[in-house]
Design a protein around this motif. Structure first.
Motif, PDB file in Angstrom:
ATOM      1  N   SER A 167       0.785  -1.557  -0.260  1.00  0.00           N
ATOM      2  CA  SER A 167      -0.400   0.150  -0.396  1.00  0.00           C
ATOM      3  C   SER A 167       0.602   1.345  -0.463  1.00  0.00           C
ATOM      4  O   SER A 167       1.393   1.548   0.874  1.00  0.00           O
ATOM      5  CB  SER A 167      -0.998   0.234   1.429  1.00  0.00           C
ATOM      6  N   MET A 168       0.578   1.863  -0.768  1.00  0.00           N
ATOM      7  CA  MET A 168       1.433   2.943  -0.739  1.00  0.00           C
ATOM      8  C   MET A 168       0.522   4.544  -1.012  1.00  0.00           C
ATOM      9  O   MET A 168      -0.153   4.818  -1.608  1.00  0.00           O
ATOM     10  CB  MET A 168       2.417   3.050  -2.097  1.00  0.00           C
ATOM     11  N   HIS A 169       1.153   5.513  -0.487  1.00  0.00           N
ATOM     12  CA  HIS A 169       0.674   6.830  -0.112  1.00  0.00           C
ATOM     13  C   HIS A 169       1.870   8.066  -0.260  1.00  0.00           C
ATOM     14  O   HIS A 169       3.106   8.349   0.379  1.00  0.00           O
ATOM     15  CB  HIS A 169       0.481   6.954   1.622  1.00  0.00           C
ATOM     16  N   PHE A 170       1.621   9.005  -1.051  1.00  0.00           N
ATOM     17  CA  PHE A 170       2.179  10.097  -1.361  1.00  0.00           C
ATOM     18  C   PHE A 170       1.201  11.148  -1.450  1.00  0.00           C
ATOM     19  O   PHE A 170       0.521  11.379  -1.825  1.00  0.00           O
ATOM     20  CB  PHE A 170       2.321   9.917  -2.966  1.00  0.00           C
ATOM     21  N   VAL A 171       2.187  12.449  -0.955  1.00  0.00           N
ATOM     22  CA  VAL A 171       1.824  13.275  -0.585  1.00  0.00           C
ATOM     23  C   VAL A 171       2.715  14.469  -1.467  1.00  0.00           C
ATOM     24  O   VAL A 171       3.935  14.362  -0.995  1.00  0.00           O
ATOM     25  CB  VAL A 171       0.578  14.082   0.490  1.00  0.00           C
ATOM     26  N   LEU A 172       2.482  14.840  -2.553  1.00  0.00           N
ATOM     27  CA  LEU A 172       3.153  16.189  -3.311  1.00  0.00           C
ATOM     28  C   LEU A 172       2.300  17.498  -3.356  1.00  0.00           C
ATOM     29  O   LEU A 172       1.925  17.486  -3.364  1.00  0.00           O
ATOM     30  CB  LEU A 172       3.588  15.779  -4.259  1.00  0.00           C
ATOM     31  N   GLU A 173       3.426  18.366  -3.166  1.00  0.00           N
ATOM     32  CA  GLU A 173       3.218  19.762  -3.182  1.00  0.00           C
ATOM     33  C   GLU A 173       2.947  20.682  -4.586  1.00  0.00           C
ATOM     34  O   GLU A 173       3.908  19.830  -5.487  1.00  0.00           O
ATOM     35  CB  GLU A 173       4.773  21.156  -2.600  1.00  0.00           C
ATOM     36  N   GLU A 174       2.307  21.313  -4.689  1.00  0.00           N
ATOM     37  CA  GLU A 174       1.162  21.405  -5.983  1.00  0.00           C
ATOM     38  C   GLU A 174       3.205  22.415  -6.527  1.00  0.00           C
ATOM     39  O   GLU A 174       2.434  22.144  -7.938  1.00  0.00           O
ATOM     40  CB  GLU A 174       0.920  23.078  -5.805  1.00  0.00           C
ATOM     41  N   ALA A 175       3.935  23.424  -6.075  1.00  0.00           N
ATOM     42  CA  ALA A 175       4.911  23.732  -6.779  1.00  0.00           C
ATOM     43  C   ALA A 175       5.621  23.399  -7.791  1.00  0.00           C
ATOM     44  O   ALA A 175       5.600  23.491  -8.867  1.00  0.00           O
ATOM     45  CB  ALA A 175       5.936  25.006  -5.941  1.00  0.00           C
ATOM     46  N   PRO A 176       6.299  22.142  -7.057  1.00  0.00           N
ATOM     47  CA  PRO A 176       7.310  21.197  -7.767  1.00  0.00           C
ATOM     48  C   PRO A 176       6.050  20.832  -9.216  1.00  0.00           C
ATOM     49  O   PRO A 176       6.938  20.439 -10.259  1.00  0.00           O
ATOM     50  CB  PRO A 176       7.177  19.827  -7.208  1.00  0.00           C
ATOM     51  N   LEU A 177       5.059  20.170  -8.790  1.00  0.00           N
ATOM     52  CA  LEU A 177       4.258  19.812  -9.949  1.00  0.00           C
ATOM     53  C   LEU A 177       3.763  20.734 -10.771  1.00  0.00           C
ATOM     54  O   LEU A 177       4.208  20.356 -12.522  1.00  0.00           O
ATOM     55  CB  LEU A 177       2.477  19.681  -9.427  1.00  0.00           C
ATOM     56  N   ARG A 178       4.458  22.160 -10.506  1.00  0.00           N
ATOM     57  CA  ARG A 178       4.422  23.496 -11.404  1.00  0.00           C
ATOM     58  C   ARG A 178       5.844  23.544 -12.162  1.00  0.00           C
ATOM     59  O   ARG A 178       5.583  24.366 -13.535  1.00  0.00           O
ATOM     60  CB  ARG A 178       3.388  24.722 -11.288  1.00  0.00           C
ATOM     61  N   ARG A 179       6.873  23.299 -11.439  1.00  0.00           N
ATOM     62  CA  ARG A 179       8.280  23.185 -12.168  1.00  0.00           C
ATOM     63  C   ARG A 179       8.496  22.495 -13.515  1.00  0.00           C
ATOM     64  O   ARG A 179       8.066  21.260 -13.522  1.00  0.00           O
ATOM     65  CB  ARG A 179       9.320  23.574 -11.286  1.00  0.00           C
ATOM     66  N   GLN A 180       8.705  23.079 -14.878  1.00  0.00           N
ATOM     67  CA  GLN A 180       8.805  22.854 -15.950  1.00  0.00           C
ATOM     68  C   GLN A 180       9.907  22.016 -15.905  1.00  0.00           C
ATOM     69  O   GLN A 180      10.592  22.454 -17.049  1.00  0.00           O
ATOM     70  CB  GLN A 180       8.158  23.088 -17.164  1.00  0.00           C
ATOM     71  N   VAL A 181       9.926  21.077 -15.238  1.00  0.00           N
ATOM     72  CA  VAL A 181      11.534  20.258 -15.126  1.00  0.00           C
ATOM     73  C   VAL A 181      12.073  20.053 -16.613  1.00  0.00           C
ATOM     74  O   VAL A 181      11.307  18.656 -16.927  1.00  0.00           O
ATOM     75  CB  VAL A 181      12.134  19.663 -13.865  1.00  0.00           C
ATOM     76  N   GLY A 182      12.658  20.408 -16.961  1.00  0.00           N
ATOM     77  CA  GLY A 182      13.216  19.021 -18.489  1.00  0.00           C
ATOM     78  C   GLY A 182      12.551  19.794 -19.361  1.00  0.00           C
ATOM     79  O   GLY A 182      13.045  19.485 -20.731  1.00  0.00           O
ATOM     80  N   GLY A 183      11.562  21.544 -19.839  1.00  0.00           N
ATOM     81  CA  GLY A 183      11.099  21.707 -20.451  1.00  0.00           C
ATOM     82  C   GLY A 183       9.877  20.573 -20.572  1.00  0.00           C
ATOM     83  O   GLY A 183       9.631  20.552 -19.857  1.00  0.00           O
ATOM     84  N   THR A 184       8.863  22.070 -21.202  1.00  0.00           N
ATOM     85  CA  THR A 184       7.817  20.957 -21.450  1.00  0.00           C
ATOM     86  C   THR A 184       6.919  20.015 -21.712  1.00  0.00           C
ATOM     87  O   THR A 184       6.063  19.164 -21.346  1.00  0.00           O
ATOM     88  CB  THR A 184       6.524  22.359 -22.754  1.00  0.00           C
ATOM     89  N   MET A 185       8.034  19.189 -23.298  1.00  0.00           N
ATOM     90  CA  MET A 185       7.833  18.013 -23.049  1.00  0.00           C
ATOM     91  C   MET A 185       8.012  16.779 -21.667  1.00  0.00           C
ATOM     92  O   MET A 185       7.282  15.851 -21.378  1.00  0.00           O
ATOM     93  CB  MET A 185       8.588  17.488 -23.800  1.00  0.00           C
ATOM     94  N   VAL A 186       9.178  16.849 -21.023  1.00  0.00           N
ATOM     95  CA  VAL A 186       9.670  16.360 -20.063  1.00  0.00           C
ATOM     96  C   VAL A 186       8.469  16.239 -19.574  1.00  0.00           C
ATOM     97  O   VAL A 186       7.832  15.562 -18.164  1.00  0.00           O
ATOM     98  CB  VAL A 186      10.978  16.826 -19.560  1.00  0.00           C
TER      99      VAL A 186
END
Length: 282
Positions: A167-186
């Protein structure tokens, strides 16, 4: 024509005693077989398609050979599969000691809980996303170390293939999700990967919106691993100096912190809808 010497192996960590012992033994066996075949290191390097310098490093226990190197050596030395079989030992020590230990714990856990403050959790990263993050380090890692670290991070994701699945549970902050690491496609591929994993029956994925109230995870990462025998190990960057802890009283504190974070985050359904919204913004 021989390829660059750094293309088929990783440096051995001198502080990894078990790793050093395994790679030294494999290297010694390769050297003995090469010499028994009457081949010089340079000629052997040409025959296997790698540089002479790499041959000496592998035989001297200074370099961890990759599987293709061992397979090619087996063919050249007509070893009947004995050299190729060494990969079963080599693959156990090919990644850094700390990563192996973490992967071993994750491989035993029946429950994995993780909150990440600044990045997308390694267990959720795509290869391209992981490589971009690792290449951004300062001082920079060598290309060889980058390859090794990316491979190690992705190897931990074999936890998804376990049966029965943890059983796996993840909580991620919004900010890293918005950061376009590696460019738009990545970035888009990474968000799509989050949605894919979030739909697995054994995975709960939540997003902590930036406009949420203060919570116990603002000072760093939190992780909890629980095992079949009822034991557990936890770590919180903001408590107990970030060290792994197993004491039941301390574990209750980490569980309280993690539980509070999960309660404040978006629900799994809302989180998937939020990630889909981010994808729609491009």
């Amino acid at each position: 024509m021989a390829v660059e010497t750094d293309e088929s192996g990783w440096e051995v960590d001198p502080d990894d005693e078990w790793g050093v012992a395994v790679i030294t033994t494999v290297g010694r066996q390769l050297k003995l077989r090469r010499e028994a075949a009457g081949m010089r290191a340079g000629d052997f390097g040409v025959a296997v398609g790698y540089g002479e310098d790499l041959v000496y490093k592998v035989e001297g226990g200074k370099r961890i050979p990759r599987q293709e190197y061992l397979d090619r050596a087996d063919e050249v030395l007509d070893a009947g599969g004995l050299i190729s079989a060494a990969w079963e030992d080599v693959k156990k020590v090919r990644y850094p000691k700390k990563v192996r230990e973490l992967g071993k714990l994750e491989g035993k856990a029946v429950e994995i809980g993780l909150y990440e403050c600044n990045i997308i959790a390694g267990l959720l990263q795509t290869p391209e996303h992981a490589r971009t993050l690792i290449e951004a380090a300062q001082p920079p890692y060598s290309p060889d170390d980058v390859d090794r670290m990316v491979a190690a991070r992705l190897a931990r994701q074999s936890v998804y293939e376990r049966d029965p699945a943890p059983s796996m549970h993840f909580v991620l902050e919004e900010a890293p999700l918005r950061r376009q690491v590696g460019g738009t496609m990545v970035w888009r591929q990474q968000l799509e990967r989050l949605l894919e994993v979030g739909r697995l029956h054994n995975v709960t994925l939540q997003v902590m919106p930036t406009n949420a109230d203060a919570h116990p995870g603002l000072d760093g990462r939190i992780e909890l691993l629980k095992f079949p025998d009822g034991t557990a190990v936890g770590r919180s960057d903001g408590a107990f100096n970030g060290r792994p802890i197993t004491d039941p009283k301390h574990l209750r504190i980490v569980e309280l912190r993690y539980g509070t974070i999960r309660a404040q985050a978006l629900s799994p359904r809302e989180s998937c809808a939020f990630i889909e919204t981010l994808l729609g913004e491009t």
